[in-house]
Design a protein around this motif. Structure first.
Motif, PDB file in Angstrom:
ATOM      1  N   PHE A   7     -10.669  13.878   0.674  1.00 22.01           N
ATOM      2  CA  PHE A   7      -9.716  14.239   1.283  1.00 22.01           C
ATOM      3  C   PHE A   7     -10.458  15.171   2.433  1.00 22.01           C
ATOM      4  N   GLY A   8     -11.494  15.790   2.245  1.00 22.32           N
ATOM      5  CA  GLY A   8     -12.171  16.533   3.236  1.00 22.32           C
ATOM      6  C   GLY A   8     -12.807  15.910   4.298  1.00 22.32           C
ATOM      7  N   SER A   9     -13.158  14.783   3.838  1.00 19.44           N
ATOM      8  CA  SER A   9     -13.608  13.661   5.032  1.00 19.44           C
ATOM      9  C   SER A   9     -12.512  13.038   5.741  1.00 19.44           C
ATOM     10  N   LEU A  10     -11.498  12.595   5.047  1.00 23.94           N
ATOM     11  CA  LEU A  10     -10.419  12.099   5.808  1.00 23.94           C
ATOM     12  C   LEU A  10      -9.668  12.737   6.606  1.00 23.94           C
TER      13      LEU A  10
ATOM     14  N   THR B  73      -2.364   6.753  -6.346  1.00 24.60           N
ATOM     15  CA  THR B  73      -1.399   6.697  -7.359  1.00 24.60           C
ATOM     16  C   THR B  73      -2.009   5.569  -8.455  1.00 24.60           C
ATOM     17  N   PRO B  74      -1.594   5.379  -9.327  1.00 25.93           N
ATOM     18  CA  PRO B  74      -1.939   4.177 -10.328  1.00 25.93           C
ATOM     19  C   PRO B  74      -1.673   2.721  -9.675  1.00 25.93           C
ATOM     20  N   ARG B  75      -0.625   2.599  -9.073  1.00 23.36           N
ATOM     21  CA  ARG B  75      -0.362   1.423  -8.415  1.00 23.36           C
ATOM     22  C   ARG B  75      -0.875   1.086  -7.180  1.00 23.36           C
ATOM     23  N   GLY B  76      -1.438   2.059  -6.320  1.00 21.67           N
ATOM     24  CA  GLY B  76      -2.191   1.792  -5.095  1.00 21.67           C
ATOM     25  C   GLY B  76      -2.441   3.285  -4.411  1.00 21.67           C
ATOM     26  N   VAL B  77      -2.881   2.936  -3.048  1.00 27.15           N
ATOM     27  CA  VAL B  77      -2.946   4.278  -2.348  1.00 27.15           C
ATOM     28  C   VAL B  77      -2.198   4.087  -1.141  1.00 27.15           C
ATOM     29  N   ARG B  78      -1.904   5.466  -0.395  1.00 29.77           N
ATOM     30  CA  ARG B  78      -1.164   5.338   1.014  1.00 29.77           C
ATOM     31  C   ARG B  78      -1.840   6.274   1.766  1.00 29.77           C
ATOM     32  N   LEU B  79      -1.642   5.888   3.050  1.00 29.95           N
ATOM     33  CA  LEU B  79      -2.297   6.848   4.376  1.00 29.95           C
ATOM     34  C   LEU B  79      -1.027   6.887   5.095  1.00 29.95           C
ATOM     35  N   VAL B  80      -0.645   8.081   5.729  1.00 30.60           N
ATOM     36  CA  VAL B  80       0.276   8.212   6.593  1.00 30.60           C
ATOM     37  C   VAL B  80      -0.619   8.788   8.032  1.00 30.60           C
ATOM     38  N   ARG B  81      -0.459   8.249   9.175  1.00 32.35           N
ATOM     39  CA  ARG B  81      -1.124   8.777  10.326  1.00 32.35           C
ATOM     40  C   ARG B  81      -0.226   8.691  11.505  1.00 32.35           C
TER      41      ARG B  81
ATOM     42  N   ILE C  85      -2.488  11.647  -7.257  1.00 27.21           N
ATOM     43  CA  ILE C  85      -3.185  13.063  -6.407  1.00 27.21           C
ATOM     44  C   ILE C  85      -3.193  12.782  -5.069  1.00 27.21           C
ATOM     45  N   GLY C  86      -2.790  13.740  -4.117  1.00 26.00           N
ATOM     46  CA  GLY C  86      -2.596  13.574  -2.716  1.00 26.00           C
ATOM     47  C   GLY C  86      -2.736  14.901  -1.937  1.00 26.00           C
ATOM     48  N   ALA C  87      -2.918  14.593  -0.595  1.00 25.03           N
ATOM     49  CA  ALA C  87      -3.178  15.922   0.211  1.00 25.03           C
ATOM     50  C   ALA C  87      -2.077  15.644   1.574  1.00 25.03           C
TER      51      ALA C  87
ATOM     52  N   LYS D 266      -1.895  12.198   8.394  1.00 27.52           N
ATOM     53  CA  LYS D 266      -0.912  13.352   7.908  1.00 27.52           C
ATOM     54  C   LYS D 266      -0.885  13.276   6.802  1.00 27.52           C
ATOM     55  N   GLU D 267      -1.160  12.202   5.995  1.00 27.04           N
ATOM     56  CA  GLU D 267      -0.933  12.320   4.210  1.00 27.04           C
ATOM     57  C   GLU D 267      -1.949  11.164   3.859  1.00 27.04           C
ATOM     58  N   ALA D 268      -2.664  11.568   2.638  1.00 24.54           N
ATOM     59  CA  ALA D 268      -3.267  10.682   1.858  1.00 24.54           C
ATOM     60  C   ALA D 268      -3.032  10.628   0.474  1.00 24.54           C
ATOM     61  N   ALA D 269      -2.720   9.851  -0.337  1.00 24.10           N
ATOM     62  CA  ALA D 269      -2.338   9.788  -1.748  1.00 24.10           C
ATOM     63  C   ALA D 269      -2.817   8.742  -2.647  1.00 24.10           C
TER      64      ALA D 269
END
Length: 232
Positions: free
Chosen positions: A154-157, A169-177, A103-105, A164-167
């Motif tokens: 997501f509302g907080s981040l 996954t079962p393997r980990g998480v990713r942020l793009v800024r 799940i991501g935004a 730019k992106e927050a996601a």
């Protein structure tokens, strides 16, 4: 005849000078790229830096709990009416695959985000209210409670306009800024992506890591924590 020879020599000298300057500028640009994450690497006791084909650095660090952090820099020139962007992509990989959904935004989506995980998720959700347009998607396996918790996170981040992106996954998480925005003159006149930054500040890496740690925990069985709590 002499005038023609002198003019030809002048043109040749100018060409050689311009070629030498181009080589110098290219080497300087490559050296600038390669060193962007040198300071950030000191944040992690076990870290190594490699370089991609474009010579931008890739930082990989090992955490004491077995997790791995990966930091990459992505140049984005895909949107014609926008200045080039230098994105910081931080991935926090879990020590083992987790039983949680994808799940991501994505903020201000254009469809040209080639680096995005969200675009590959088929299920749409109603995003939280933020100052920027937000696209929220998942793989359809999340429970209602998981969606609610992810939406709140997501509302907080995304109160931060540089994100730019927050996601998740079962393997980990990713942020793009956003790490930097291209210089207007170089883009408009020379159509080049030049950024007025000499290094990625360790504080940006530290902050993004804290947010990634909070995002990683927001779908855990315990009470979700905020990025501020994770950073403390």
């Amino acid at each position: 005849m002499i005038t023609t020879l002198a003019f030809s020599a002048f043109i040749a000298a100018c060409g050689i000078g311009m070629g030498a300057r181009a080589v110098h500028d290219h080497r300087a640009a490559l050296a600038w790229r390669r060193s962007l994450l040198d300071e950030a690497a000191r944040l992690f006791p076990v870290a190594r830096i490699t370089h991609g084909a474009d010579q931008f650095p890739i930082l990989v660090g090992k955490l004491e709990d077995g997790r791995q952090i990966k930091v990459e820099l992505v140049v984005d020139t895909m949107v014609c009416r926008r200045l080039p962007q230098l994105w910081l992509k931080l991935t926090l990989l879990e020590a083992a695959v987790c039983a949680r959904p994808r799940i991501g935004a994505l903020a201000r989506p254009t469809g040209a985000e080639f680096y995005s995980l969200v675009h590959d998720m088929p299920h749409w959700f109603t995003p939280p209210p933020t100052n920027a347009a937000l696209l929220m998607r998942g793989d359809g396996s999340a429970s209602r409670q998981q969606v609610e918790r992810a939406t709140a996170m997501f509302g907080s981040l995304f109160s931060d306009p540089t994100l730019k992106e927050a996601a998740i996954t079962p393997r980990g998480v990713r942020l793009v800024r956003q790490a930097a925005q291209g210089q207007r003159g170089a883009h408009l006149i020379l159509r080049q992506a030049r950024f007025a930054v000499t290094a990625i500040a360790p504080e940006i890496i530290r902050r993004t890591f804290a947010e990634a740690a909070a995002l990683s925990r927001c779908l855990a069985d315990d009470i979700p924590i905020s990025p501020d709590t994770a950073a403390s």
